[in-house]
Design a protein around this motif. Sequence first.
Motif, PDB file in Angstrom:
ATOM      1  N   THR A  90       0.849  -1.187   0.000  1.00 32.57           N
ATOM      2  CA  THR A  90       0.000   0.000   0.000  1.00 32.57           C
ATOM      3  C   THR A  90       0.886   1.239   0.000  1.00 32.57           C
ATOM      4  OG1 THR A  90      -1.747  -1.143   1.219  1.00 32.57           O
ATOM      5  CG2 THR A  90      -1.810   1.257   1.207  1.00 32.57           C
ATOM      6  N   TYR A  91       0.610   2.137  -0.922  1.00 32.44           N
ATOM      7  CA  TYR A  91       1.361   3.381  -1.051  1.00 32.44           C
ATOM      8  C   TYR A  91       0.441   4.566  -0.805  1.00 32.44           C
ATOM      9  CZ  TYR A  91       4.872   0.542  -3.555  1.00 32.44           C
ATOM     10  OH  TYR A  91       5.797  -0.396  -3.900  1.00 32.44           O
ATOM     11  N   LYS A  92       1.027   5.673  -0.377  1.00 36.32           N
ATOM     12  CA  LYS A  92       0.321   6.941  -0.311  1.00 36.32           C
ATOM     13  C   LYS A  92       0.719   7.744  -1.548  1.00 36.32           C
ATOM     14  CE  LYS A  92      -1.649   6.253   3.651  1.00 36.32           C
ATOM     15  NZ  LYS A  92      -3.086   5.989   3.710  1.00 36.32           N
ATOM     16  N   VAL A  93      -0.276   8.247  -2.263  1.00 37.73           N
ATOM     17  CA  VAL A  93      -0.013   8.997  -3.491  1.00 37.73           C
ATOM     18  C   VAL A  93      -0.339  10.463  -3.266  1.00 37.73           C
ATOM     19  CG1 VAL A  93      -0.580   9.257  -5.937  1.00 37.73           C
ATOM     20  CG2 VAL A  93      -0.525   6.981  -4.902  1.00 37.73           C
ATOM     21  N   ASP A  94       0.586  11.342  -3.593  1.00 36.62           N
ATOM     22  CA  ASP A  94       0.375  12.789  -3.477  1.00 36.62           C
ATOM     23  C   ASP A  94       0.230  13.385  -4.867  1.00 36.62           C
ATOM     24  OD1 ASP A  94       0.545  13.075  -0.686  1.00 36.62           O
ATOM     25  OD2 ASP A  94       2.726  12.844  -0.781  1.00 36.62           O
ATOM     26  N   GLY A  95      -0.580  14.421  -4.950  1.00 34.29           N
ATOM     27  CA  GLY A  95      -0.710  15.162  -6.207  1.00 34.29           C
ATOM     28  C   GLY A  95      -1.975  14.888  -6.985  1.00 34.29           C
ATOM     29  N   MET A  96      -2.829  13.953  -6.514  1.00 27.48           N
ATOM     30  CA  MET A  96      -4.077  13.676  -7.217  1.00 27.48           C
ATOM     31  C   MET A  96      -5.093  14.778  -6.915  1.00 27.48           C
ATOM     32  SD  MET A  96      -4.687   9.558  -6.967  1.00 27.48           S
ATOM     33  CE  MET A  96      -4.781   9.517  -5.175  1.00 27.48           C
ATOM     34  N   SER A 118     -10.136  11.350 -11.817  1.00 28.76           N
ATOM     35  CA  SER A 118      -9.527  11.043 -13.112  1.00 28.76           C
ATOM     36  C   SER A 118      -8.020  10.822 -12.976  1.00 28.76           C
ATOM     37  CB  SER A 118      -9.809  12.161 -14.122  1.00 28.76           C
ATOM     38  OG  SER A 118      -9.300  13.396 -13.658  1.00 28.76           O
ATOM     39  N   CYS A 119      -7.392  11.496 -11.998  1.00 33.80           N
ATOM     40  CA  CYS A 119      -5.959  11.266 -11.739  1.00 33.80           C
ATOM     41  C   CYS A 119      -5.741   9.823 -11.296  1.00 33.80           C
ATOM     42  CB  CYS A 119      -5.452  12.216 -10.662  1.00 33.80           C
ATOM     43  SG  CYS A 119      -5.593  13.965 -11.086  1.00 33.80           S
ATOM     44  N   ALA A 120      -6.626   9.355 -10.431  1.00 30.37           N
ATOM     45  CA  ALA A 120      -6.532   7.969  -9.959  1.00 30.37           C
ATOM     46  C   ALA A 120      -6.663   6.990 -11.120  1.00 30.37           C
ATOM     47  CB  ALA A 120      -7.617   7.707  -8.913  1.00 30.37           C
ATOM     48  N   GLN A 121      -7.584   7.293 -12.040  1.00 35.83           N
ATOM     49  CA  GLN A 121      -7.776   6.419 -13.205  1.00 35.83           C
ATOM     50  C   GLN A 121      -6.535   6.406 -14.094  1.00 35.83           C
ATOM     51  OE1 GLN A 121     -11.330   7.697 -15.184  1.00 35.83           O
ATOM     52  NE2 GLN A 121     -12.634   7.279 -13.410  1.00 35.83           N
ATOM     53  N   THR A 122      -5.884   7.562 -14.249  1.00 35.62           N
ATOM     54  CA  THR A 122      -4.670   7.646 -15.063  1.00 35.62           C
ATOM     55  C   THR A 122      -3.570   6.755 -14.485  1.00 35.62           C
ATOM     56  OG1 THR A 122      -5.178   9.908 -15.746  1.00 35.62           O
ATOM     57  CG2 THR A 122      -2.881   9.211 -15.921  1.00 35.62           C
ATOM     58  N   ILE A 123      -3.403   6.809 -13.154  1.00 31.94           N
ATOM     59  CA  ILE A 123      -2.380   5.978 -12.507  1.00 31.94           C
ATOM     60  C   ILE A 123      -2.714   4.501 -12.679  1.00 31.94           C
ATOM     61  CG2 ILE A 123      -1.294   5.403 -10.303  1.00 31.94           C
ATOM     62  CD1 ILE A 123      -1.919   8.289  -9.393  1.00 31.94           C
ATOM     63  N   GLU A 124      -3.982   4.152 -12.486  1.00 30.50           N
ATOM     64  CA  GLU A 124      -4.402   2.754 -12.630  1.00 30.50           C
ATOM     65  C   GLU A 124      -4.119   2.235 -14.029  1.00 30.50           C
ATOM     66  OE1 GLU A 124      -8.469   2.401 -11.502  1.00 30.50           O
ATOM     67  OE2 GLU A 124      -8.024   2.140  -9.368  1.00 30.50           O
ATOM     68  N   LYS A 125      -4.473   3.036 -15.029  1.00 30.11           N
ATOM     69  CA  LYS A 125      -4.283   2.591 -16.414  1.00 30.11           C
ATOM     70  C   LYS A 125      -2.805   2.473 -16.766  1.00 30.11           C
ATOM     71  CE  LYS A 125      -8.686   4.259 -18.248  1.00 30.11           C
ATOM     72  NZ  LYS A 125      -9.366   5.192 -19.166  1.00 30.11           N
ATOM     73  N   HIS A 126      -1.998   3.438 -16.293  1.00 26.15           N
ATOM     74  CA  HIS A 126      -0.571   3.408 -16.605  1.00 26.15           C
ATOM     75  C   HIS A 126       0.115   2.208 -15.966  1.00 26.15           C
ATOM     76  CE1 HIS A 126       3.509   4.730 -17.427  1.00 26.15           C
ATOM     77  NE2 HIS A 126       3.788   4.647 -16.124  1.00 26.15           N
ATOM     78  N   LEU A 127      -0.058   2.047 -14.655  1.00 23.91           N
ATOM     79  CA  LEU A 127       0.592   0.932 -13.973  1.00 23.91           C
ATOM     80  C   LEU A 127      -0.049  -0.406 -14.334  1.00 23.91           C
ATOM     81  CD1 LEU A 127       1.412   2.160 -10.345  1.00 23.91           C
ATOM     82  CD2 LEU A 127       3.014   1.488 -12.119  1.00 23.91           C
ATOM     83  N   GLY A 128      -1.361  -0.386 -14.592  1.00 21.28           N
ATOM     84  CA  GLY A 128      -2.069  -1.617 -14.941  1.00 21.28           C
ATOM     85  C   GLY A 128      -1.574  -2.236 -16.233  1.00 21.28           C
ATOM     86  N   ILE A 143       7.573   3.497  -7.466  1.00 20.38           N
ATOM     87  CA  ILE A 143       7.563   4.945  -7.198  1.00 20.38           C
ATOM     88  C   ILE A 143       7.971   5.724  -8.440  1.00 20.38           C
ATOM     89  CG2 ILE A 143       8.688   6.766  -5.844  1.00 20.38           C
ATOM     90  CD1 ILE A 143       8.831   4.751  -3.521  1.00 20.38           C
ATOM     91  N   LYS A 144       8.985   5.226  -9.173  1.00 16.20           N
ATOM     92  CA  LYS A 144       9.435   5.917 -10.396  1.00 16.20           C
ATOM     93  C   LYS A 144       8.351   5.922 -11.464  1.00 16.20           C
ATOM     94  CE  LYS A 144      14.377   5.025  -9.768  1.00 16.20           C
ATOM     95  NZ  LYS A 144      15.552   4.233 -10.232  1.00 16.20           N
ATOM     96  N   GLU A 145       7.625   4.795 -11.588  1.00 13.75           N
ATOM     97  CA  GLU A 145       6.545   4.729 -12.574  1.00 13.75           C
ATOM     98  C   GLU A 145       5.451   5.746 -12.259  1.00 13.75           C
ATOM     99  OE1 GLU A 145       6.070   3.054 -15.412  1.00 13.75           O
ATOM    100  OE2 GLU A 145       8.125   2.316 -15.256  1.00 13.75           O
ATOM    101  N   VAL A 146       5.153   5.916 -10.977  1.00 12.61           N
ATOM    102  CA  VAL A 146       4.136   6.897 -10.576  1.00 12.61           C
ATOM    103  C   VAL A 146       4.642   8.312 -10.828  1.00 12.61           C
ATOM    104  CG1 VAL A 146       2.806   7.818  -8.628  1.00 12.61           C
ATOM    105  CG2 VAL A 146       3.101   5.353  -8.871  1.00 12.61           C
ATOM    106  N   GLN A 147       5.930   8.550 -10.540  1.00 17.88           N
ATOM    107  CA  GLN A 147       6.507   9.877 -10.759  1.00 17.88           C
ATOM    108  C   GLN A 147       6.561  10.234 -12.238  1.00 17.88           C
ATOM    109  OE1 GLN A 147      10.258   9.499  -8.682  1.00 17.88           O
ATOM    110  NE2 GLN A 147       9.400  10.280  -6.747  1.00 17.88           N
ATOM    111  N   ALA A 184       4.732   6.925  -2.032  1.00 20.41           N
ATOM    112  CA  ALA A 184       5.620   6.486  -0.959  1.00 20.41           C
ATOM    113  C   ALA A 184       4.922   5.383  -0.180  1.00 20.41           C
ATOM    114  CB  ALA A 184       5.977   7.645  -0.035  1.00 20.41           C
ATOM    115  N   LEU A 185       5.702   4.408   0.274  1.00 22.15           N
ATOM    116  CA  LEU A 185       5.137   3.361   1.118  1.00 22.15           C
ATOM    117  C   LEU A 185       4.550   3.973   2.378  1.00 22.15           C
ATOM    118  CD1 LEU A 185       7.651   0.377   0.964  1.00 22.15           C
ATOM    119  CD2 LEU A 185       5.256   0.348   0.277  1.00 22.15           C
ATOM    120  N   SER A 186       3.490   3.346   2.898  1.00 22.98           N
ATOM    121  CA  SER A 186       2.791   3.888   4.062  1.00 22.98           C
ATOM    122  C   SER A 186       3.601   3.690   5.332  1.00 22.98           C
ATOM    123  CB  SER A 186       1.421   3.224   4.215  1.00 22.98           C
ATOM    124  OG  SER A 186       0.636   3.494   3.099  1.00 22.98           O
TER     125      SER A 186
END
Length: 841
Positions: free
Chosen positions: A149-155, A159-169, A198-202, A209-211
């Motif tokens: 489980t990670y904490k994501v900043d900047g969303m 739609s930001c959440a969907q972008t991350i899901e599609k990219h990493l998915g 983390i790099k893929e999200v960046q 970042a890990l929780s």
Amino acid sequence: MKSAEKEEKPGCCSSSIPQTEDGSQETEACCATEKKQQSKGQEDDCCIPEKTENTCCSSEQKSGEGIGKNPSNIQATFTVKGMDCPSCAATIEKSLQKHKGVQSVQVHYGTGKMVVGMEDASLYDSVPGQVRKLGFEAESIDSAKNSQTYKVDGMDCGSCAQTIEKHLGSHPNVNTIRVNFSTGNMEVDHSMKTNDIIKEVQKIGFDAALSSSVQEDQSKDTKKKWFTTTSIAGIFLILGFFGSFTPLPEEMISALYASAIVTGGFKPARSAFFAIKSGSLDMNVLMASAAIGAALIGEWFEGAMVVFLFALGNTLQNRSIERTRNSIRSLINLTPSQANVKSDDKWVQKPVEDVKVNDVMLIKPGEKLPLDGEILSGTSSVNQAPITGESMPVDKQPGDKVYAGTVNENGALEVKVTKLVDDTTIAKIIHLVEEAQEKKAPTQAFVDRFASVYTPIVFTLALLVMIVPPLAGFGSWGEWLYKGLALLVVACPCALVISTPVAIVSAIGNAAKNGVLIKGGTFLEKAGVIQAMTFDKTGTLTEGKPKVAEVVSFGSERKEVLRIARTIEEHSTHPIAESIISYAKERSLAPFQGTAFQSVAGKGAQATIDGTEYFVGNPKLFKDMNVSLDEMEKQINTLQEKGSTIVLVGTRHEVLGLIAVADTIRDITVQSIQKLKQVGMKEIVMLTGDNNGTAKKIADETGVDRYFAELLPEDKVQAVQKLQKEGKPVAMIGDGINDAPALATADLGVAMGGAGTDTAMETADIVLMADNLEKLPHTIRLSRKALTIIKQNVWFSLITKVAALLLIFPGLLTLWMAVLADTGAALIVILNSMRLLRIKS
């Protein structure tokens, strides 16, 4: 989703019914954990109280499908997300059963679990993909245990959440991913290094970042870095703006504006690139398009303003949203990381993760409890507010339960550990609240569906505005291109999309801090429209522990009557007997020496004292012995009408006295009912199995509007249904498993005393952690305020959009004004929602 305990059992008909110590099954509990699986009225598809057999079959089990059909196959268990009714479960079952190699499928809507029987283990990896095609998400329970489980900043929005899901998915080493905008959590099951994730999200413009506290500190540093780029963009913008009033060359001013666009727009442009690559149309795409378009048509100032306002708005939104997310994270810091544990007759400090069940902890005055446990020695007052929300400390003595995160006020305690760090009550609270914050409320689901249609339509409309009018000869290309860009900015439904989830997170976080667990946005919304509240009497409105209300003697002294009663009752474990013993002990009345103790079934008990037979029991016992009760008949009837249970004390020839025993009303009950009426509750109803006289007495004393007496458990269900037929949304408040059928039938089930019973925490829609009604009025007030704020947010977001759209075509809305309207509206919506955090009980 109701019962965490029952999720590990593949079936419902037998295995999911809790077993009592003697091996019997509690049908009521089964009904409760599977409650609301079917819409009201479909009783044939789930347990109903009238059924007495030990079954709790849902429709899919009755069909004959299931794991039991072929016990030799390979079984895999998955969690399924996205089901909003039992028909979804049926859809998944029917679809997967058609898949080659799948022998059986069993989907439990109530627990969100799916058990699949397969011929070949190679089918295992294909199941989530098949389920995803149907519009749901399936995750292997085994893989879930190994996920991070990670904490994501900047969303900024969903739609930001969907972008991350599609990219990493789409990454080959990522098995499953789920990103929740409301809580800022990202759960990933992967075979990569943490830094690679983390790099893929960046890459797509966010920070992960890990929780853990270390990584969270790093993420804070990252946020400051992004704020610095916003500041630099602002400086370039200011220099360009003031430079336009000086003799500086036009090219230099444009260069300053271009620098502002590049500096402040790099992050959203990079995010926009990956959003388009993954097939998303989020706000970064819209803003980047507007900024680039403004630069192409020579509107450098407009482009720079768009980028700066967008970056500044995002920074402010992120900080505001983070405050709402921290409303529950702060609970994590309540428990100490170290425990003082006995080891070889010495006290040593251990990390709580290393402490085992049955270890003994020393809790000094003023210290917080690191883990749940049971007091072995010592007495003290414990502040349980972090868990139960109770305003006053609770006295504790050996044998009492204590909870992690609570504060030992005075007196050293030795406590035997009863739960590991991950299983403590506060850990369950945090887990359940985070789950609740991730569940979409009906309003949120509707808004998301609306936004998913609205954004592509407005985006298409913007393109048409740019192209069609100039082709038709209406104005210049530059003029219509500018209006189209403004329309692109307005197309972003950010304020609308976050109007509901931020309010839900704030309200659920507030409730958790006040000792109330609300299991999701759906139940928060339901609580806000409840008009009638039904209460079980015993243990809810009353203490549930009978106490001596009055002692009357006939010819003998009261003390002698009580000493005789105590002598006989000390050999009984009946609650009424215990109340008489306690009453005598409080008055230091010692028992006599008795012999020949004997129980009289259903009537009382007897013993011989100094050669004389004495009896303690109900009036029927003495009538059967032909003892005259004529002189006291009227007094007995009067006391019974007041709600007392009568215990007579006497011999075979006369009655020496009577003891009236009654259940006492909780101190907080009357006050809570008055507050419920003040917050607009239309009807307060009491349900009880007691006689009409007792019910009337309790109703008069507590202030309830209406009561139903002499009810069996199934009668309570019918009483709830009667209120529902009158057109009132009904909440049922109970204190245990006996109320399960009525809790299941009501529109909203509220359980009391969740801190002491795991069943209550798992089965009810809302859980009052304290064993009283003190926080119920706060819950209703908070829910109604949340509904009001959600409506305000939705209407404000829509009106802002409509106003902006209308101002575009007359040319009154500039690009930077459109950005200001969009980010400003989002910020106002967030701040409005955050008011829910400040509502006090």
